[in-house]
Design a protein around this motif. Structure first.
Motif, PDB file in Angstrom:
ATOM      1  N   GLU A 195       0.819  -1.205   0.000  1.00 29.63           N
ATOM      2  CA  GLU A 195       0.000   0.000   0.000  1.00 29.63           C
ATOM      3  C   GLU A 195       0.860   1.266   0.000  1.00 29.63           C
ATOM      4  OE1 GLU A 195      -0.365  -2.642   1.805  1.00 29.63           O
ATOM      5  OE2 GLU A 195      -2.462  -3.266   1.878  1.00 29.63           O
ATOM      6  N   ILE A 196       1.933   1.249   0.793  1.00 34.79           N
ATOM      7  CA  ILE A 196       2.824   2.407   0.829  1.00 34.79           C
ATOM      8  C   ILE A 196       3.524   2.569  -0.515  1.00 34.79           C
ATOM      9  CG2 ILE A 196       4.870   3.396   1.931  1.00 34.79           C
ATOM     10  CD1 ILE A 196       4.040   1.882   4.485  1.00 34.79           C
ATOM     11  N   ALA A 197       3.897   1.452  -1.132  1.00 35.33           N
ATOM     12  CA  ALA A 197       4.587   1.504  -2.425  1.00 35.33           C
ATOM     13  C   ALA A 197       3.734   2.183  -3.485  1.00 35.33           C
ATOM     14  CB  ALA A 197       4.969   0.097  -2.869  1.00 35.33           C
ATOM     15  N   VAL A 198       2.438   1.940  -3.471  1.00 33.16           N
ATOM     16  CA  VAL A 198       1.550   2.574  -4.447  1.00 33.16           C
ATOM     17  C   VAL A 198       1.632   4.091  -4.330  1.00 33.16           C
ATOM     18  CG1 VAL A 198      -0.865   2.930  -5.093  1.00 33.16           C
ATOM     19  CG2 VAL A 198      -0.030   0.621  -4.622  1.00 33.16           C
ATOM     20  N   LYS A 199       1.583   4.600  -3.107  1.00 27.62           N
ATOM     21  CA  LYS A 199       1.647   6.044  -2.893  1.00 27.62           C
ATOM     22  C   LYS A 199       3.032   6.598  -3.239  1.00 27.62           C
ATOM     23  CE  LYS A 199      -1.974   6.905   0.523  1.00 27.62           C
ATOM     24  NZ  LYS A 199      -2.550   8.073  -0.196  1.00 27.62           N
ATOM     25  N   ALA A 200       4.073   5.832  -2.907  1.00 25.00           N
ATOM     26  CA  ALA A 200       5.432   6.282  -3.199  1.00 25.00           C
ATOM     27  C   ALA A 200       5.683   6.331  -4.708  1.00 25.00           C
ATOM     28  CB  ALA A 200       6.443   5.365  -2.525  1.00 25.00           C
ATOM     29  N   LYS A 201       5.216   5.327  -5.411  1.00 25.35           N
ATOM     30  CA  LYS A 201       5.413   5.295  -6.858  1.00 25.35           C
ATOM     31  C   LYS A 201       4.624   6.400  -7.546  1.00 25.35           C
ATOM     32  CE  LYS A 201       7.538   2.494  -8.585  1.00 25.35           C
ATOM     33  NZ  LYS A 201       9.009   2.496  -8.848  1.00 25.35           N
ATOM     34  N   ALA A 202       3.501   6.783  -6.946  1.00 29.37           N
ATOM     35  CA  ALA A 202       2.673   7.836  -7.533  1.00 29.37           C
ATOM     36  C   ALA A 202       3.398   9.178  -7.579  1.00 29.37           C
ATOM     37  CB  ALA A 202       1.369   7.972  -6.757  1.00 29.37           C
ATOM     38  N   VAL A 203       4.369   9.393  -6.681  1.00 27.29           N
ATOM     39  CA  VAL A 203       5.137  10.642  -6.697  1.00 27.29           C
ATOM     40  C   VAL A 203       6.514  10.427  -7.339  1.00 27.29           C
ATOM     41  CG1 VAL A 203       3.934  11.554  -4.683  1.00 27.29           C
ATOM     42  CG2 VAL A 203       6.067  10.275  -4.352  1.00 27.29           C
ATOM     43  N   GLY A 204       6.735   9.237  -7.903  1.00 29.26           N
ATOM     44  CA  GLY A 204       7.974   8.977  -8.621  1.00 29.26           C
ATOM     45  C   GLY A 204       9.134   8.505  -7.784  1.00 29.26           C
TER      46      GLY A 204
END
Length: 418
Positions: A193-202
């Motif tokens: 779940e954290i990875a999804v948010k982190a990847k969303a900001v590059g």
């Protein structure tokens, strides 16, 4: 406390323990060994020891250099270990597996190479519950680059505090590096779940899976992270070998970490070019026999079944939490229930220093760890200098948990704790 006779596990514990001769040892004073320090280092089954011994006695040679039969056999065995690691963690490309000497070196590799692209104004995000191996390398990377280090806090119940996640993960965030399972708290973090948010900001996402890979099924192909590291000796494998998995396109874009033999393409006095991954990151003679042993360890775990191992870990943690809560004056560090809880439980006992607890338990054959467990910041978060940690694995029995609980009662009486 639950009766050990009613404890249910999907594993045949008697059969499993038969593979680990050390668990049948009798220690000084006639006490049987109760090994509750697997988060520190797991014990090794005979299958792993035999695989390493067989390699040294029958196939020993250096890899990638020798053109003789032994060299070919050693190379095949070493690369076979890479294949087994890739399959075990769901990597679709064997060249995404880099062997290091441990998880600390793997995290340093990640911090050094990713850090080469950081600059002032960039942000690296970690957490307050990290092992020192996932703190210090990023501190150094930020010092070298001028980037800023920020971190997630920890809630009162020992979970990651994600309340400010949108403040931490912004366009300035270039790297997020988190533990999947805390070695001190036992907390299992919501990495996907954290990875999804982190990847969303590059951001590039790095995961310390040293306590995760040994305990439950891992599939990097669906996890959504960029780099994942773990160590062999916590997964019934040998010491001296760690693993870094990374997306191949990312690895191919990174500079070397160490220079030396086999990581090069062409060397001239005026400059050098470098081999593609994974060779680019494996300078010098690699951990050959250790890779063979790690392959055997992963074969062993796969043969038992990671789903079954995870279910046993959950059951034994639940049993241990229930038992420890009956000890007067004992305070748990971290989650107090078995939901999203890995196989380590840290605690303090009022009136007794953790080192004294460990020493007295050792006189009764019970091996636990005392200290800050290379996780000093999270201890400071809870106002503690150190704690006692009991940690479990696929060979841990409910009777051993009972011995721990009884042993803590003995500690209280020994130190005359009210």
């Amino acid at each position: 406390m639950t009766d050990a006779r009613t404890f249910s596990s999907p594993l045949d514990l008697q059969s499993v323990r038969a593979d680990f001769p050390i668990l049948s040892r009798e220690l000084a004073g006639g006490f049987p060994l109760v090994y509750l320090d697997s988060a520190n280092s797991s014990q090794k089954p005979v299958q792993v020891v035999q695989a390493i011994s067989d390699h040294y006695l029958k196939h020993n040679a250096n890899v990638a250099r020798a053109m003789h039969q032994l060299g070919a056999e050693a190379t095949a065995a070493y690369e076979g270990g890479r294949d087994k690691v890739a399959a075990f963690i769901g990597a679709t490309n064997r060249d995404e597996i880099v062997f290091t000497k441990n998880a600390s070196e793997a995290l340093n590799l990640a911090a050094h190479t990713l850090g080469a692209g950081l600059k002032p104004g960039d942000v690296v995000v970690i957490s307050e519950m990290e092992h020192h191996s996932n703190i210090v390398p990023w501190q150094l990377a930020c010092e070298r680059s001028g980037a800023t280090l920020k971190w997630f806090g920890v809630t009162e119940d020992g979970r990651l505090d994600l309340s400010n996640i949108d403040e931490l993960l912004t366009e300035q965030t270039k790297v997020v590096s988190l533990t999947w399972v805390s070695n001190a708290l036992g907390t299992i973090n919501p990495i996907a779940e954290i990875a999804v948010k982190a990847k969303a900001v590059g951001a590039t996402v790095v995961v310390d899976a040293s306590q995760a890979v040994p305990q439950f099924p891992v599939d990097v192909s669906t996890l959504g992270v960029d780099i994942l590291v773990f160590t062999g000796h916590k997964a019934v494998g040998p010491t001296g070998i760690g693993v870094l998995w990374g997306r191949y396109d990312l690895l191919a874009s990174l500079p070397p970490f160490l220079g030396g033999g086999e990581m090069i393409e062409i060397v001239r006095m005026t400059g050098s070019t470098y081999a593609p991954p994974p060779a680019r990151f494996e300078a010098g003679t690699p951990p050959i026999a250790q890779a063979v042993g790690l392959g055997a360890a992963l074969d062993y775990l796969s043969g038992i079944g990671m789903d079954k191992i995870a279910a046993h870990e959950h059951a034994i943690v639940e049993y241990a939490l229930e038992g420890l809560k009956t000890v007067p004056g004992l305070k748990l560090l971290g989650p107090t229930d078995a939901v999203d809880h890995g196989g380590a439980i840290s605690f303090e006992l009022a009136g007794v220093h953790p080192h004294d607890i460990s020493t007295v338990l050792d006189t009764r054959g019970i091996a636990v760890r005392a200290g800050h467990h290379c996780a000093r910041p999270v201890h400071e978060r809870f106002g503690m200098q150190s704690s006692t940690r009991a940690s479990f694995y696929l060979y841990t029995t409910p009777e051993e948990i009972d011995a721990l609980v009884d042993g803590l009662g003995f500690v209280r009486s020994f130190f005359k704790v009210d």
